[in-house]
Write a protein that holds these residues in place. Sequence first.
Motif, PDB file in Angstrom:
ATOM      1  N   UNK A  62      35.178  35.513  38.089  1.00  4.79           N
ATOM      2  CA  UNK A  62      35.544  35.399  36.856  1.00  4.79           C
ATOM      3  C   UNK A  62      34.963  34.204  35.736  1.00  4.79           C
ATOM      4  N   UNK A  63      35.033  33.089  36.762  1.00  4.32           N
ATOM      5  CA  UNK A  63      34.436  31.956  35.847  1.00  4.32           C
ATOM      6  C   UNK A  63      32.998  32.083  35.405  1.00  4.32           C
ATOM      7  N   UNK A  64      32.098  32.792  36.442  1.00  2.00           N
ATOM      8  CA  UNK A  64      30.889  32.872  35.902  1.00  2.00           C
ATOM      9  C   UNK A  64      30.809  33.802  34.745  1.00  2.00           C
ATOM     10  N   UNK A  65      31.736  35.059  34.410  1.00  2.00           N
ATOM     11  CA  UNK A  65      31.539  36.140  33.568  1.00  2.00           C
ATOM     12  C   UNK A  65      32.110  35.440  32.241  1.00  2.00           C
ATOM     13  N   UNK A  66      33.346  34.615  32.414  1.00  2.61           N
ATOM     14  CA  UNK A  66      33.892  34.379  31.044  1.00  2.61           C
ATOM     15  C   UNK A  66      33.874  32.710  30.763  1.00  2.61           C
ATOM     16  N   UNK A  67      33.323  31.928  31.729  1.00  5.66           N
ATOM     17  CA  UNK A  67      33.521  30.770  31.323  1.00  5.66           C
ATOM     18  C   UNK A  67      31.856  30.075  31.293  1.00  5.66           C
ATOM     19  N   UNK A  68      31.171  30.784  32.065  1.00  5.84           N
ATOM     20  CA  UNK A  68      29.770  30.216  31.883  1.00  5.84           C
ATOM     21  C   UNK A  68      29.394  29.842  33.317  1.00  5.84           C
ATOM     22  N   UNK A  69      28.137  29.651  33.622  1.00  4.96           N
ATOM     23  CA  UNK A  69      27.683  29.267  35.176  1.00  4.96           C
ATOM     24  C   UNK A  69      27.966  27.776  35.318  1.00  4.96           C
ATOM     25  N   UNK A  70      27.850  26.888  34.383  1.00  2.00           N
ATOM     26  CA  UNK A  70      28.346  25.380  34.699  1.00  2.00           C
ATOM     27  C   UNK A  70      29.639  25.368  35.321  1.00  2.00           C
ATOM     28  N   UNK A  71      30.627  26.014  34.506  1.00  2.00           N
ATOM     29  CA  UNK A  71      32.040  25.924  35.003  1.00  2.00           C
ATOM     30  C   UNK A  71      32.202  26.703  36.346  1.00  2.00           C
ATOM     31  N   UNK A  72      31.438  27.704  36.567  1.00  2.00           N
ATOM     32  CA  UNK A  72      31.551  28.145  37.943  1.00  2.00           C
ATOM     33  C   UNK A  72      31.036  27.217  38.873  1.00  2.00           C
ATOM     34  N   UNK A  73      29.887  26.435  38.721  1.00  2.00           N
ATOM     35  CA  UNK A  73      29.331  25.551  39.707  1.00  2.00           C
ATOM     36  C   UNK A  73      30.098  24.226  39.982  1.00  2.00           C
ATOM     37  N   UNK A  74      30.806  23.771  38.793  1.00  2.00           N
ATOM     38  CA  UNK A  74      31.718  22.962  38.720  1.00  2.00           C
ATOM     39  C   UNK A  74      32.999  23.326  39.423  1.00  2.00           C
ATOM     40  N   UNK A  75      33.433  24.247  39.269  1.00  2.00           N
ATOM     41  CA  UNK A  75      34.728  24.777  40.125  1.00  2.00           C
ATOM     42  C   UNK A  75      34.545  24.815  41.716  1.00  2.00           C
ATOM     43  N   UNK A  76      33.271  25.261  41.980  1.00  2.00           N
ATOM     44  CA  UNK A  76      32.600  25.397  43.256  1.00  2.00           C
ATOM     45  C   UNK A  76      32.760  23.857  43.908  1.00  2.00           C
ATOM     46  N   UNK A  77      32.269  22.961  43.024  1.00  2.00           N
ATOM     47  CA  UNK A  77      32.180  21.383  43.472  1.00  2.00           C
ATOM     48  C   UNK A  77      33.328  20.949  43.543  1.00  2.00           C
ATOM     49  N   UNK A  78      34.275  21.347  42.614  1.00  2.00           N
ATOM     50  CA  UNK A  78      35.643  20.616  42.829  1.00  2.00           C
ATOM     51  C   UNK A  78      36.520  21.527  43.978  1.00  2.00           C
ATOM     52  N   UNK A  79      36.448  22.749  44.342  1.00  2.00           N
ATOM     53  CA  UNK A  79      36.954  23.233  45.421  1.00  2.00           C
ATOM     54  C   UNK A  79      36.472  22.610  46.605  1.00  2.00           C
ATOM     55  N   UNK A  80      35.188  22.237  46.757  1.00  2.00           N
ATOM     56  CA  UNK A  80      34.688  21.632  48.036  1.00  2.00           C
ATOM     57  C   UNK A  80      35.276  20.302  48.057  1.00  2.00           C
TER      58      UNK A  80
END
Length: 205
Positions: A62-80
């Motif tokens: 959902x993050x990739x589709x609606x918020x953009x790639x940076x938000x998805x990568x940042x979310x992945x970084x944050x989760x990790x």
Amino acid sequence: MFRKCFLVAVGAVMQGFAMGVFLFPNFIPSGGGAGLTVLLNYWFHIPLSIALWLVNSSMLLFAVHYLGGFSALGTLLGITITSISVNIFNVYLESPFSHVWIDLVFGSIFFGTGVSILLRQGISNGGMGVIALIIAKYKNISPGKPLFWINGIIFLITSYVIDWEIVFQAITCQWMSTKIISWLYNVSIPKNIRNILTFDFVWRN
């Protein structure tokens, strides 16, 4: 970019500190993602670790589709970073208090502060934070309110799985933390103070 990454790390570590020291030791779910994980385990007998990964990975789509790639990568970084922090704090630190409600208050404060730092960078804390961030983006509102209602509904559903007292504590935690999120998300920080807090170095050629 350095400032954003630094703030994402700070928010994720603070979130992990809240979960690892104050919330998880008392079996208090930190959000709707944890509630969905419990439901998947209860209904389909999916191992908790795999269920948690499924919930967070689906939210990343959902993050990739609606918020953009940076938000998805940042979310992945944050989760990790959050996951690593939870493990470290849970093993090496213990709450100085011996009362679940005191832990709940401090856990809510640190959790809400950490999540608000992530959301201010356009980064989700994972789980239902992605949905809340999407709603906030398109409705032009603070993500704190939709986050509270989404998680609250999930907690009510999981009341059939876990103890009612724990669910009440989880909802209380969400109410307190989302109040903090709503306030910190909208607070204006003077630029000179923001630069000091984020180590805004000026590189000279």
